[in-house]
Design an enzyme around this catalytic site. Structure first.
Site, short mmCIF file in Angstrom:
data_model
loop_
_atom_site.label_atom_id
_atom_site.label_comp_id
_atom_site.label_asym_id
_atom_site.label_seq_id
_atom_site.Cartn_x
_atom_site.Cartn_y
_atom_site.Cartn_z
N GLU A 56 31.37 58.62 55.15
CA GLU A 56 30.50 59.59 54.48
C GLU A 56 31.23 60.07 53.23
O GLU A 56 32.26 60.74 53.36
CB GLU A 56 30.25 60.79 55.38
N ASP A 112 34.13 59.97 59.28
CA ASP A 112 33.33 61.18 59.17
C ASP A 112 33.87 62.02 58.01
O ASP A 112 35.08 62.15 57.83
CB ASP A 112 33.46 61.95 60.49
#
Ligand code: CA
Length: 657
Positions: free
Chosen positions: A359, A328
């Site tokens: 990400e 994340d």
């Protein structure tokens, strides 16, 4: 008691003086003894407190002794399996209670740690548990544990619905529960589970109506308790989490864990209580950095932060047999740390055996350590080739910007995107955007994920504005079928599954999953979030379309190729008119291929697209109606035709040129 300097000062000096590379932080066992060890260089004093269970009063406490490199140690001459513990730590004269940041077990809601006999948590046969072999392609299915089986139509018994155990349910009379059968039949290879380390936003003692995505880590090395059948007994969550992974492996699926090392539930974390001001970044004015938009940024780039994160990843891979990790807000971590994790996983398990992607962005700037590089998209080429990034470029060009619901993309009617769609085909390796992947192995293609609107909702909102003029909308609006939305959905999938790179889809995308227009459902009700299994049945046509695309993809070496030269396989890119593009793919694979060349055409336009028939003997492998088919090409005076709002893929029989 050793007097210590209560200030960190220069991080570099501090790290040089105190960083500790030992792997024995937490609890270890030797010769019938239990050894507790923590890293807390600033502490003046630390006391270990022991409990019989997760709730009651302490039955013993012991002074820890300062050890080397800022560690504290205590060895007790008994094996304390099943006991709970925490620490009282004195920093600058003040005492705080804290759980152990290195704990592998915890009490209900996680504020007390547990001494765990990990072997006693292994389900039957776990020592023989192996991930299924990697195939020609990796196709990732993003799933939330509760979403999977919360629906009564899931086929899972009530006591297991929404829990780890749901994945282990075996069917009766040879029939699997609906949700498991679906998962197995789809053809995906990896199940990516939203966070299942212990997170803070759900009361584990509370009722089942609670919901959270789980991007708020509390105990990094312990599974979340609300997915267990008994959150009170620290052993149960560990065993059931392992059972889930084992069951997924048995069903031919690899397991990817969504990990959130970029921030913690609260800055008042066990880490911060153990070493104040070390684990979080601060701005020049002393305020906490907030590049995560969650209140704090974990300071990746500092020696003991990096050790903590790398050790945690390795722990899940080894102890739980996790097959890959999705990071994340990876843009808040560093290139150096990510490459280190890649290297350590490779050393432990073999090259690229464990998948890594993340990400490549952050919510805002964050003050990084000097000499480190943020793992942002613009730095993709500094990342190991075995670390992939989500391609928001592909996502946005296909369906429109995620934040503006009315903004359209290629499949829902935005003009002028033909060239960008052709850039997406080779994973943006042509430098068309502001980043440069080393190869398409670094690209994750997708059109929907847990964040933002589901693909269905995005298409519906952007293509049928008239339904939403009055915001008091009937739910049925989202569940109805719309021919144009179904077409756009199929075309989005068709394009995504014919781009080079890895493939990723949000669970339920294959049956037009709706969250009733909720674009940020992180704490919405389980009913909003859950997969509705009746829909999978009702939209069988769409599900079959995805199944065909997935099955077909695995047979196409020209698209599965992840080497740096894969992009060279794509030639003859052409724009035929508004919304219509085509290209050829060299599909040869050492002579074993059934089709040596592919012709692929995307027609998002409102008119049929007619193009000259390519030379040779071709068959239709996929079109608007069907995927993974073999039908004769209709040659109309040397021309072939693609219907409006559809994809067309032809394969040339090898050796018919
Ligand atoms: Ca929890």
């Amino acid at each position: 008691m050793k007097k210590r300097n209560g200030q960190i000062g220069s991080i570099r000096e501090f790290d040089k003086k105190y960083s500790y590379d030992g792997k024995d932080l937490g609890v270890s066992f030797a010769g019938g003894h239990t050894i507790f060890k923590v890293w807390s260089p600033l502490a003046e004093r630390i006391e270990l407190r022991l409990y019989q269970d997760g709730q009651g009063e302490q039955y013993e406490s012991h002074e820890m002794a300062a050890d080397r490199n800022g560690t504290w140690k205590l060895e007790l001459p008994e094996v304390l399996y099943g006991k709970y513990y925490d620490y009282r730590v004195w920093n600058n004269g003040e005492a705080v209670l804290t759980a152990d940041p290195y704990a592998v077990g915890c009490s209900c809601n996680g504020s007390r740690s547990m001494v765990v006999d990990l072997r006693a948590t292994d389900p039957e046969g776990f020592d023989r548990d192996r991930a299924p072999a990697l195939g020609a392609e990796s196709i990732i299915y993003e799933l939330h544990i509760k979403d999977f089986s919360y629906d009564k139509e899931s086929g899972i018994p009530d006591e297991f619905r929404g829990r780890y155990k749901a994945f282990t349910v075996k069917g009766e009379d040879g029939r699997e529960p609906v949700c498991i059968e679906h998962l197995k039949a789809l053809g995906i290879t990896h199940v990516h589970l939203l966070p299942f380390y212990d997170y803070g936003s759900v009361d584990e003692a509370g009722d089942d109506s609670q919901f959270n995505w789980g991007y708020d880590p509390l105990n990094y090395n312990v599974p979340e308790g609300s997915y267990a059948t008994d959150p009170e007994d620290g052993y149960v969550r560990i065993r059931e989490c392992k059972e889930m992974i084992q069951a997924l492996h048995e069903n031919g699926l690899r397991v990817i864990m969504d990990v959130v090392y970029n921030h913690t539930y609260s800055e008042d974390s066990w880490l911060n209580r153990m070493v104040p001001d070390y684990y979080y970044r601060r701005e020049a004015d002393g305020t906490l950095a907030n590049g995560s938009a969650c209140g704090n940024d974990v300071a990746a780039g500092r020696a003991m932060v990096d050790n903590y994160i790398a050790d945690s990843v390795l722990y899940w891979a080894k102890e739980y047999h996790v097959d890959g990790f999705r990071f994340d807000l990876m843009g808040l971590l560093t290139v150096e740390l990510m490459n280190r994790i890649r290297r350590e996983l490779d050393e432990a398990f073999g090259p690229n055996e464990k998948m890594i992607y993340g990400e490549p962005w952050r919510a805002d700037e964050s003050p990084m350590e000097k000499g480190t590089r943020a793992a942002l998209k613009e730095n993709t080429h500094y990342l190991s080739e075995g670390i992939s990034v989500f391609s928001d470029n592909t996502r946005d060009v296909l369906k429109g910007h995620v934040f503006y619901e009315e903004e359209k993309g290629f499949v829902n009617g935005e003009p002028g995107l033909e060239e960008k769609v052709l850039n997406a085909v080779t994973g943006w390796q042509d430098g068309a955007e502001d980043f440069q992947p080393v190869s398409c192995a670094q690209i994750i293609n997708y059109v929907s994920a847990h964040d933002n609107f589901t693909l269905w909702d995005k298409l519906l909102l952007s293509m049928h504005k008239e339904l939403f003029v009055n915001r008091a909308i009937e739910e049925t609006v989202f569940y109805n079928n719309y021919e144009d939305v179904l077409e756009a959905n199929k075309l989005a999938a068709f394009i995504c599954f014919t781009c080079q790179g890895y493939l990723f889809l949000q669970a339920g995308e294959e049956f037009g999953r709706t969250k009733l227009g909720d674009d940020n459902s992180f704490m919405s009700s389980p009913e909003i979030n859950m997969l509705r299994w009746k829909q999978a049945e009702e939209r069988k046509d769409l599900v079959d379309y995805y199944k065909g695309l997935i099955a077909l993809r695995k047979k196409l070496p020209g698209l599965c190729d992840k080497s740096a030269s894969a992009a060279d396989r794509v030639t003859g890119k052409q724009i035929h008119g508004p919304g219509a593009v085509s290209f050829l793919v060299d599909n040869r694979d050492k002579g074993n291929e059934e089709w040596d060349r592919l012709f692929i055409l995307y027609n998002a336009g409102d008119a049929s697209c007619r193009v000259p028939a390519p030379e040779g003997e071709w068959v239709i492998l996929a079109d608007k109606k069907e995927t993974n088919c073999r039908r004769a090409v209709k040659n109309m005076d040397g021309m072939i035709e693609a219907e409006p709002h559809s994809g067309l893929m032809l394969g040339r029989k090898a050796g018919t040129r």
